[in-house]
Scaffold this motif. Structure first.
Motif, PDB file in Angstrom:
ATOM      1  N   THR A   2     -30.289 -41.836  68.490  1.00  0.00           N
ATOM      2  CA  THR A   2     -30.771 -42.363  67.210  1.00  0.00           C
ATOM      3  C   THR A   2     -30.668 -41.323  66.111  1.00  0.00           C
ATOM      4  O   THR A   2     -30.195 -41.604  64.996  1.00  0.00           O
ATOM      5  CB  THR A   2     -32.232 -42.822  67.346  1.00  0.00           C
ATOM      6  OG1 THR A   2     -32.304 -43.881  68.299  1.00  0.00           O
ATOM      7  CG2 THR A   2     -32.771 -43.310  66.008  1.00  0.00           C
ATOM      8  N   LEU A  26     -33.561 -41.740  71.775  1.00  0.00           N
ATOM      9  CA  LEU A  26     -33.996 -41.045  70.565  1.00  0.00           C
ATOM     10  C   LEU A  26     -32.984 -39.988  70.135  1.00  0.00           C
ATOM     11  O   LEU A  26     -32.757 -39.793  68.937  1.00  0.00           O
ATOM     12  CB  LEU A  26     -35.370 -40.403  70.806  1.00  0.00           C
ATOM     13  CG  LEU A  26     -36.542 -41.380  70.931  1.00  0.00           C
ATOM     14  CD1 LEU A  26     -37.829 -40.625  71.238  1.00  0.00           C
ATOM     15  CD2 LEU A  26     -36.700 -42.206  69.658  1.00  0.00           C
ATOM     16  N   GLY A  62     -30.807 -46.421  71.851  1.00  0.00           N
ATOM     17  CA  GLY A  62     -30.567 -45.604  70.658  1.00  0.00           C
ATOM     18  C   GLY A  62     -29.915 -46.386  69.544  1.00  0.00           C
ATOM     19  O   GLY A  62     -30.232 -46.201  68.363  1.00  0.00           O
ATOM     20  N   PHE A  83     -32.635 -48.465  68.048  1.00  0.00           N
ATOM     21  CA  PHE A  83     -33.524 -47.624  67.241  1.00  0.00           C
ATOM     22  C   PHE A  83     -32.873 -47.262  65.904  1.00  0.00           C
ATOM     23  O   PHE A  83     -33.532 -47.239  64.865  1.00  0.00           O
ATOM     24  CB  PHE A  83     -33.884 -46.345  68.000  1.00  0.00           C
ATOM     25  CG  PHE A  83     -34.718 -46.555  69.229  1.00  0.00           C
ATOM     26  CD1 PHE A  83     -35.479 -47.711  69.377  1.00  0.00           C
ATOM     27  CD2 PHE A  83     -34.739 -45.609  70.239  1.00  0.00           C
ATOM     28  CE1 PHE A  83     -36.246 -47.923  70.518  1.00  0.00           C
ATOM     29  CE2 PHE A  83     -35.499 -45.800  71.375  1.00  0.00           C
ATOM     30  CZ  PHE A  83     -36.258 -46.966  71.521  1.00  0.00           C
TER      31      PHE A  83
END
Length: 434
Positions: free
Chosen positions: A32, A29, A356, A359
């Motif tokens: 991302t 995350l 990531g 995502f």
């Protein structure tokens, strides 16, 4: 030895699935968020069709008139200022004049329904500064612009909506119940390019409302009007020298007004990538401050997950004290234990990086209709049939991804090594009794 480390790390990952999943997702995350931010700026700064000449473009979007009493007015530029102060410079190959996009309506042949679209007023040099690909016809000419003729260039998607598969050049297009002759058809520009996106481009001289506004401004606010300016520097010419020469011309023009008034472009023209950070018309561009703010944002986007993971790793190390005590009792040095932690962290970070990347593809692809509107000020509704497209190189910037992955690895490594180092320094007896 490292092969053994990786086998042990992979076995541990499979044994502690909850911890591993949270660790990998947290890293993913963080990457991302950085990747999505980098994709947004890639769209704004990279050479994308039809803005292929961004690397030799100077941008002047706003000006201001300051009065002796401390007041000022700021706005876009007048066409007269652009023609007299920008166009005569020998370093420039072409100078585009544009106005803001506006929603308008077209009427397809044989249909009583008016369909919404977006149009933009431009000059003839617009087609030289921006590298549109003509699939039919050609741009309107300087004569068309000087005469204010009702001619247009339209996007291919609009040509299909209005004329079907038939040739559009020479046909009449009804725009807000006014008839325009189609001079050319171009490949669609991406809706993400908010400064030049339209489906209809027409001569800025066709509608005379802007002229009345400039005449009113000429008395109190000379140099201000309704237009943006994009100047293309000749190949081989110095971009910085052309930029400074234009700044000198604006300074001289500003001081020539007299009567307690001074015109300023607040440091413009900007290089194209610099203009992305100019948000306001009445202040100088604080480029260092803007870059610093974004660097701080990116740093905290990466730091916050690392701090969260620090507590998890510390708790995990407390549970592994007995294991560490046994290994040290059998002669394993501290360096070996720390090396194992390093390899485990590397494996988690690589897996988190891949997560990531996945995502960021999902966010930039599935939510692009609002992600790319952040901060761009483009208020036009997306017309029917328009795809908010993005090239693959925009979704995967290898340098940004590698940098984000490296920073995540370093931050995650620090969050892992500190608890591991503390645990390895504890007496073996205490570790065995943990």
């Amino acid at each position: 030895m490292y092969k053994i480390y990786f086998k042990q790390a992979w076995a541990l990952l499979r044994q502690e699935r909850l911890f591993s999943s949270v660790y990998i997702v947290g890293t993913g995350l963080a990457i991302t968020l950085v990747m999505v931010l980098s994709i947004v700026f890639y769209v704004k700064t990279a050479p994308l069709y039809p803005e292929m000449n961004r690397d030799r473009m100077l941008v002047i979007r706003y000006g201001a008139v300051e009065y002796g009493n401390g007041g000022y007015s700021s706005s876009r530029l007048s066409s007269r200022l652009i023609r007299e102060q920008v166009m005569p410079n020998e370093e420039l190959e072409a100078v585009a004049i544009t106005r803001d996009q506006e929603t308008t309506f077209v009427q397809p042949e044989g249909s009583p329904v008016q369909e919404p679209t977006v149009r933009m007023a431009v000059n003839e040099d617009f087609w030289r500064v921006f590298s549109f690909r003509f699939v039919e016809g050609k741009p309107f000419t300087a004569v068309d612009v000087s005469s204010g003729l009702p001619v247009v260039v339209i996007a291919r998607s609009l040509a299909r909506r209005v004329f079907g598969e038939e040739e559009a050049v020479g046909r009449v297009l009804s725009v807000n119940f006014e008839e325009f002759r189609v001079a050319g058809v171009v490949e669609d520009a991406s809706y993400l390019l908010d400064r030049i996106y339209a489906q209809i481009w027409y001569p800025y001289t066709y509608n005379k409302d802007w002229e009345m506004g400039e005449l009113r401004n000429a008395e109190r606010n000379p140099g201000l009007g309704s237009f943006y300016c994009y100047a293309l520097v000749k190949e081989g010419a110095s971009l910085r020298e052309a930029q400074e020469r234009l700044r000198e011309r604006f300074r001289a023009y500003g001081h020539s007004l007299g009567e307690g008034r001074t015109f300023t472009a607040h440091g413009a023209p900007d290089l194209h990538w610099e203009s992305v950070f100019r948000y306001y018309s009445g202040v100088d561009l604080d480029l260092a401050g803007e870059l610093t703010r974004y660097a701080i944002i990116i740093f905290f986007l990466l730091l916050v997950p690392a701090v969260s993971l620090l507590g998890m790793v510390d708790s995990r190390m407390e549970r592994r004290l007995a294991e560490l005590g046994v290994r040290r009792a059998f002669g394993a040095p501290r360096g070996t234990l720390l090396g194992q932690v390093l390899v485990e962290n590397l494996l988690y970070t690589v897996l988190g990086g891949l997560a990531g990347l996945l995502f960021s593809f999902l966010v930039a692809g599935g939510m692009r209709s609002w992600v790319f509107k952040i901060g761009n000020g483009f208020s036009q509704a997306i017309p029917d049939g328009v795809e908010v497209s993005l090239p693959l190189e925009g979704l995967l910037n290898p340098w940004i991804f590698t940098a984000a992955l490296l920073v995540c690895f370093l931050l995650n490594l620090m969050s892992a090594l500190w608890p591991a180092w503390r645990a390895s320094r504890r007496p073996i007896v205490n570790s065995l009794n943990a």
